[in-house]
Design a protein around this motif. Structure first.
Motif, short mmCIF file in Angstrom:
data_model
loop_
_atom_site.label_atom_id
_atom_site.label_comp_id
_atom_site.label_asym_id
_atom_site.label_seq_id
_atom_site.Cartn_x
_atom_site.Cartn_y
_atom_site.Cartn_z
N GLN A 87 -68.25 64.13 -47.48
CA GLN A 87 -68.88 62.95 -48.06
C GLN A 87 -67.94 61.74 -48.04
O GLN A 87 -68.36 60.62 -47.77
CB GLN A 87 -69.33 63.26 -49.49
CG GLN A 87 -70.52 64.20 -49.56
CD GLN A 87 -70.92 64.48 -51.00
OE1 GLN A 87 -70.10 64.56 -51.90
NE2 GLN A 87 -72.22 64.63 -51.22
N SER B 83 -67.84 60.31 -44.57
CA SER B 83 -69.12 59.65 -44.24
C SER B 83 -69.23 58.28 -44.90
O SER B 83 -69.66 57.31 -44.27
CB SER B 83 -70.29 60.53 -44.70
OG SER B 83 -70.26 61.79 -44.06
N MET C 155 -74.66 59.19 -40.37
CA MET C 155 -73.69 59.31 -41.46
C MET C 155 -74.39 59.57 -42.79
O MET C 155 -73.90 60.36 -43.61
CB MET C 155 -72.83 58.05 -41.55
CG MET C 155 -71.82 57.88 -40.43
SD MET C 155 -70.63 59.26 -40.35
CE MET C 155 -71.26 60.14 -38.89
N ILE D 55 -75.31 63.17 -42.66
CA ILE D 55 -74.16 64.04 -42.89
C ILE D 55 -73.80 64.07 -44.37
O ILE D 55 -73.46 65.12 -44.93
CB ILE D 55 -72.95 63.58 -42.04
CG1 ILE D 55 -73.24 63.86 -40.56
CG2 ILE D 55 -71.67 64.28 -42.48
CD1 ILE D 55 -72.17 63.33 -39.63
N TRP D 56 -73.88 62.91 -45.03
CA TRP D 56 -73.62 62.89 -46.47
C TRP D 56 -74.61 63.79 -47.20
O TRP D 56 -74.23 64.58 -48.08
CB TRP D 56 -73.74 61.46 -47.02
CG TRP D 56 -73.37 61.39 -48.48
CD1 TRP D 56 -72.15 61.08 -49.00
CD2 TRP D 56 -74.23 61.69 -49.59
NE1 TRP D 56 -72.20 61.17 -50.37
CE2 TRP D 56 -73.46 61.54 -50.76
CE3 TRP D 56 -75.56 62.07 -49.71
CZ2 TRP D 56 -73.98 61.75 -52.04
CZ3 TRP D 56 -76.09 62.29 -50.98
CH2 TRP D 56 -75.31 62.13 -52.12
N SER E 197 -67.07 55.69 -52.40
CA SER E 197 -66.22 56.71 -51.79
C SER E 197 -65.14 57.21 -52.76
O SER E 197 -64.63 58.32 -52.61
CB SER E 197 -65.56 56.17 -50.52
OG SER E 197 -64.61 55.16 -50.81
#
Length: 488
Positions: A354, A357, A379, A382-383, A446
């Motif tokens: 995460q 991403s 992305m 993918i997260w 993030s």
């Protein structure tokens, strides 16, 4: 002799609550217990559905009621504020009066709140109804997690960790169903009534709750572990016979055996020497997931429409596709790995993916060409995939398996309340952040993927799946009769 035949033929005498816990830990999964598991997961389905309904519809609500950014935040966070109250009171009630009564009262509340929200004549009625829906969601998760844990065995296929992790694919299945219903309604409703999308999707949420209410007497029962901890051994033994196919018989009707007390009435027990490190890890997980999930999953339609400039149909279909292809698939993987790998390792892998991403999404910003648009969407996928197999699945495994049955409702409820506070803050500030910082919001979020990597990876290495907290020996020098069958 097979396990199944052993369960059905051998007689087990129980004279302590610990005997009940050990039998469940060893033999759960037979009889009607699988149906109880599914009913608990349907409860999770309703939670996720209700929390998802406005993630698309919030834009329609803003337009219909002419909301300011501040009022938008109030509407979005109302349900989360409700979950905070529901988590705290629901966790306490789950331990105090039992799993069954709390679960059924919660389903009734679901039905009423969903219908009122769907027919809300103004924004204030909607806010109140969404708050009550949040209370229902908050009450449900502690009791649902207790059911999943206390009707599952500790080791082997479909063990506690795997069944607890199953809450995540069920959550994303509900999200997918929600957007599937929205997509169907998009084509069914006349253009002049397209604003009914959010209303109709809210009302649909009452259907699975009604299903549980109608079939409760046939399949749903109280947790024998909870009954045993209340001293009601005969009632616990009856449920073991009827629902688990375990030939168990209580030596006494009720017991006054004193268990090791955990001051289960209060939340301070979660911060004593025994549970402090577990509580810290759980809090870090829940806060981190709350801010990330709210940003990517809840505001996904807003991200697609605001930053990627997608139209309504593309927004709905892309959100549905990402939930099915990435989030739901990741959740299924999470169930598979939960019974095979340490929870801590799965969490670290998910948070790391995460973090990467989100950094890439922040670097891309608002994509200027098709290649960057598709890269950004991947992305996001993918997260969602990482959330499904990692933090999303494990965030309920941690508190549920870290705390024993006597304080499980309180433990899960408290950690979910922490999630509610974090989500309420996130839902209020994220619309403002998105307006001011645009795609730099990914860089801010993030941080919530990086912090748990430090805490779980380096500072506190607690592993909840290492030992079954429900199968511990009680203090009273009482000998357990579960080790071998009684001779009839």
């Amino acid at each position: 002799m097979s396990v199944e035949s052993s369960v059905n033929q051998d007689r087990y005498e129980i004279n302590t609550p610990d005997d009940v816990s050990k039998l469940v830990s060893k033999f759960a999964g037979s009889g009607k217990t699988n149906k109880v598991i599914w009913l608990a997961l349907i409860g999770v389905f309703i939670d996720a559905y209700d929390l998802t309904t406005l993630s698309f519809g919030i834009e329609q609500v803003v337009e219909e009621f002419s909301l300011t950014p501040v009022m938008t935040g109030v509407v979005a966070s109302a349900i989360i504020c409700g979950t905070i109250f529901g988590n705290l009171i629901g966790g306490w009630l789950t331990d105090k009066i039992g799993r069954y009564r709390v679960f059924m009262a919660d389903m009734v509340l679901f039905v009423i709140a969903a219908i009122v929200a769907g027919f809300a004549p103004n924004v204030w009625v909607l806010i109140i109804a969404r708050f009550i829906m949040g209370v229902s969601v908050g009450v449900d998760l502690p009791v649902a997690m207790s059911y999943l844990s206390e009707f599952s065995k500790f080791n082997g296929k479909s063990n506690k960790a795997a069944r607890l992790a199953a809450w995540c694919p069920m959550w994303y299945a509900a999200s997918s169903v929600c957007f599937g219903i929205v997509l169907a309604l998009y084509f069914i409703l006349p253009p002049e009534h397209i604003n009914w999308l959010w209303r109709a999707s809210l009302i649909f949420g009452a259907i699975p709750a009604l299903l549980i209410i109608f079939i409760r007497n046939k399949y749903l029962t109280e947790s024998p572990i909870w009954l045993a901890n209340q001293g009601k051994l005969e009632e616990a033994a009856k449920i073991l016979r009827d629902s688990y196919d375990i030939n168990a018989h209580a030596t006494v009707k009720e017991t006054s055996i004193k268990q090791k007390k955990h001051k289960q009435e209060g939340f301070l027990v979660l911060f004593n020497q025994t549970y402090l490190s577990r509580t810290i890890v759980s809090i870090v997980i829940h806060i981190s997931v709350a801010f990330q999930y709210t940003t990517i999953a809840f505001f996904l339609p807003s991200i697609l429409s605001r930053f990627f400039h997608t139209d309504t149909l593309t927004t709905i279909s892309t959100t549905l596709g990402l939930n099915l292809l990435f989030a739901f698939t990741g959740g299924l993987l999470g169930v598979y790995v939960a019974s095979r790998l340490a929870s801590r390792h799965v969490l670290l892998a998910g948070f790391f993916l995460q973090f990467i991403s989100l950094l890439i999404l922040a670097w891309i910003g608002q994509p200027e060409n098709s290649l960057l648009v598709y890269t950004a969407i991947i992305m996001l996928g993918i997260w969602l995939f990482a959330e499904g197999f990692g933090p999303g699945a494990q965030m309920m495994v941690y508190p549920t398996m870290a705390y024993p049955a006597s304080i499980r409702g309180v433990g899960v409820g408290f950690n979910r309340a922490v999630t509610g506070v974090a989500q309420a803050i996130a839902m209020f500030v994220l619309p403002i952040w998105m307006a001011n910082y645009k795609t730099d919001v990914f860089l801010i979020i993030s941080v919530f993927a990086f912090i748990p990597l430090i805490v779980i990876g380096l500072l506190i290495k607690f592993e909840p799946t290492k030992q079954d907290v429900d199968a511990t020996i009680i203090e009273d020098n009482q000998q357990s009769s579960v080790g071998k069958p009684a001779i009839e």
